[in-house]
Scaffold this motif. Structure first.
Motif, short mmCIF file in Angstrom:
data_model
loop_
_atom_site.label_atom_id
_atom_site.label_comp_id
_atom_site.label_asym_id
_atom_site.label_seq_id
_atom_site.Cartn_x
_atom_site.Cartn_y
_atom_site.Cartn_z
N ALA A 76 0.81 -1.22 0.00
CA ALA A 76 0.00 0.00 0.00
C ALA A 76 0.85 1.27 0.00
N THR A 77 2.17 1.14 0.20
CA THR A 77 3.00 2.34 0.35
C THR A 77 3.03 3.23 -0.91
N PRO A 78 3.02 2.70 -2.13
CA PRO A 78 2.94 3.62 -3.27
C PRO A 78 1.66 4.46 -3.26
N ALA A 79 0.55 3.84 -2.87
CA ALA A 79 -0.72 4.57 -2.78
C ALA A 79 -0.66 5.62 -1.67
N ILE A 80 -0.04 5.25 -0.55
CA ILE A 80 0.09 6.19 0.57
C ILE A 80 0.94 7.39 0.16
N GLU A 81 2.03 7.14 -0.56
CA GLU A 81 2.87 8.24 -1.02
C GLU A 81 2.08 9.15 -1.97
N ASN A 82 1.20 8.57 -2.78
CA ASN A 82 0.39 9.38 -3.68
C ASN A 82 -0.67 10.18 -2.94
N ILE A 83 -1.19 9.63 -1.83
CA ILE A 83 -2.10 10.42 -1.00
C ILE A 83 -1.39 11.66 -0.49
N ILE A 84 -0.22 11.44 0.08
CA ILE A 84 0.55 12.55 0.67
C ILE A 84 0.91 13.58 -0.41
N LYS A 85 1.31 13.10 -1.58
CA LYS A 85 1.66 13.99 -2.68
C LYS A 85 0.46 14.83 -3.13
N PRO B 101 -13.09 -3.81 -2.44
CA PRO B 101 -12.76 -4.48 -3.71
C PRO B 101 -13.96 -4.73 -4.61
N SER B 102 -15.10 -5.04 -4.02
CA SER B 102 -16.28 -5.37 -4.83
C SER B 102 -16.79 -4.16 -5.62
N LEU B 103 -16.43 -2.95 -5.19
CA LEU B 103 -16.89 -1.75 -5.88
C LEU B 103 -15.90 -1.25 -6.92
N LEU B 104 -14.71 -1.86 -6.95
CA LEU B 104 -13.74 -1.49 -7.97
C LEU B 104 -14.18 -2.03 -9.32
N HIS B 105 -13.79 -1.36 -10.38
CA HIS B 105 -14.18 -1.82 -11.71
C HIS B 105 -13.62 -3.22 -11.96
N SER B 106 -14.32 -3.96 -12.79
CA SER B 106 -13.97 -5.37 -13.02
C SER B 106 -12.56 -5.54 -13.56
N PHE B 107 -12.04 -4.54 -14.30
CA PHE B 107 -10.71 -4.73 -14.89
C PHE B 107 -9.61 -4.73 -13.85
N THR B 108 -9.90 -4.30 -12.63
CA THR B 108 -8.87 -4.31 -11.60
C THR B 108 -8.64 -5.71 -11.03
N ALA B 109 -9.51 -6.64 -11.35
CA ALA B 109 -9.41 -7.99 -10.78
C ALA B 109 -8.08 -8.65 -11.10
N ASN B 110 -7.52 -8.37 -12.26
CA ASN B 110 -6.28 -9.00 -12.69
C ASN B 110 -5.04 -8.14 -12.43
N VAL C 163 -0.69 -3.83 -5.52
CA VAL C 163 -0.20 -2.44 -5.49
C VAL C 163 -1.07 -1.56 -6.38
N GLU C 164 -1.40 -2.06 -7.56
CA GLU C 164 -2.20 -1.29 -8.51
C GLU C 164 -3.63 -1.13 -8.03
N LYS C 165 -4.15 -2.14 -7.35
CA LYS C 165 -5.51 -2.04 -6.81
C LYS C 165 -5.60 -0.95 -5.75
N SER D 290 -0.58 -11.21 -8.58
CA SER D 290 -1.15 -10.11 -7.79
C SER D 290 -0.35 -9.77 -6.54
N THR D 291 0.50 -10.70 -6.06
CA THR D 291 1.23 -10.42 -4.81
C THR D 291 2.72 -10.67 -4.90
N SER D 292 3.27 -10.80 -6.10
CA SER D 292 4.72 -10.97 -6.21
C SER D 292 5.40 -9.65 -5.89
N GLN D 293 6.73 -9.66 -5.88
CA GLN D 293 7.48 -8.43 -5.58
C GLN D 293 7.17 -7.35 -6.62
N TRP D 294 6.92 -6.16 -6.12
CA TRP D 294 6.58 -5.05 -6.99
C TRP D 294 7.84 -4.27 -7.37
#
Length: 335
Positions: free
Chosen positions: A30-39, A121-130, A134-136, A285-289
């Protein structure tokens, strides 16, 4: 995802509350998303709340002001405990949770924060499933702030460790870390003997360091005993490190062999050459980013990824048939 009034909010709030994911690996992802929140919002004050492991992973972030550990799950009356915790945390201009649990919604509501956003997760668009996890998380943040920021590298800030458990003489010696544990369940764990065989193979070129949490001490001891019988003396840190120390020591490694786990994501944050062993979980979905020095070893069986804590077919072939030689061969590509 938006539990607040959808009216336009101030993009420069004074206070920001972030509830972290429960697990160590998810928090790091989640840290990339957190950095984007702060930015994006550049708050004056940031508060984080979460489990012991998640909050300790981020406690050295220079922009975090307050930290609250959520132990309400252990309470006899979780509803009341959640209310009490929320009142301690207090009202914030914006409150964001990376969890989708019912009690996360209650926690944010009880703080009195007007702008509340829950990862659902259930409210995210279907294309995010794959997408990668980190991207989700990052998509969630972009959807809140109507931005299009890409997810950056994983971000962890190194703690300052004064009394190291690693002898200072090892500063000039390459370190091979092995991590035989995986908190989610036994199905994610490669076998102790296999780890030991890989460590033995590389012991002439590396000092072996064994990692593990309090529940993985016995597994680490099995590996240590095997290596001692082979004339190899490892450093066994299982059950001896705090989260901060774990981050510090993994950042010093020259090579890391690990199950799909939180420590695997710590290594990714520091671009450590890593062989990640995947059996029942989904490495897409959970390998090293964004670790150019990371490699995945998996048999890609038809029954995988089953995502189960224990092998439902009782044979555990996804790990049993994944041999030490396969891991050794992959590790040699990184040396």
């Amino acid at each position: 995802m938006n539990l607040s009034n959808p009216s336009t909010f101030n993009l420069q709030p004074s206070t920001l509350l972030i509830e972290l994911p429960t697990w160590l690996g998810d928090t790091i992802m989640a840290t990339p998303a957190i950095e984007n929140i702060i930015k994006t919002v550049n708050p004056k004050k940031i508060t984080i709340v979460g489990s012991y492991v998640s909050t300790n992973a981020l406690k050295n972030h220079p922009k975090i002001d307050k930290i609250f550990i959520d132990n309400t799950k252990k309470s006899k009356n979780r509803l009341f405990a959640t209310y009490k915790l929320a009142k301690k945390i207090g009202k914030h201009d914006i409150a964001i949770s990376f969890r989708s649990h019912f009690f996360s919604k209650l926690l944010l509501f009880f703080t009195g924060s007007k702008k509340r956003y829950i990862f659902t997760p259930s409210l995210l668009h279907s294309f995010t499933a794959n997408l990668h996890q980190v991207e989700k998380y990052n998509y969630f943040i972009n959807s809140i702030f109507k931005t299009n920021l890409p997810p950056s590298d994983l971000k962890l800030y190194l703690p300052s460790i004064k009394n190291s458990l690693l002898p200072s003489a090892l500063n000039l010696q390459p370190l091979l870390g092995i991590n035989p544990g995986a908190t989610y369940g036994s199905a994610k764990r490669w076998y102790s003997k296999y780890f030991a065989q890989v460590a033995k193979h590389f012991s002439n070129n590396f000092k072996i360091v064994i990692f593990g949490g309090p529940n993985e001490v016995s597994i680490a001891k099995e590996i240590e005993n095997f290596l001692l019988q082979e004339g190899v003396e490892p450093i066994n840190l299982a059950g001896k490190t705090s989260i901060e120390e774990l981050i510090f020591y993994i950042s010093k490694l020259s090579l890391f062999i690990t199950n799909d786990s939180g420590p695997m994501h710590i290594a990714a944050a520091f671009k450590i050459p890593t062989v990640a062993i995947f059996g029942p979980t989904d490495y897409s979905s959970t390998s090293q980013w964004k670790n150019p020095k990371g490699k995945v070893v998996s048999l890609n069986l038809e029954c995988a990824p089953c995502m189960k804590r224990v092998c439902p077919l009782k044979h555990h072939k996804c790990m049993k048939d994944l041999t030490p030689n396969m891991v050794i061969k992959t590790a040699k590509e990184l040396i």
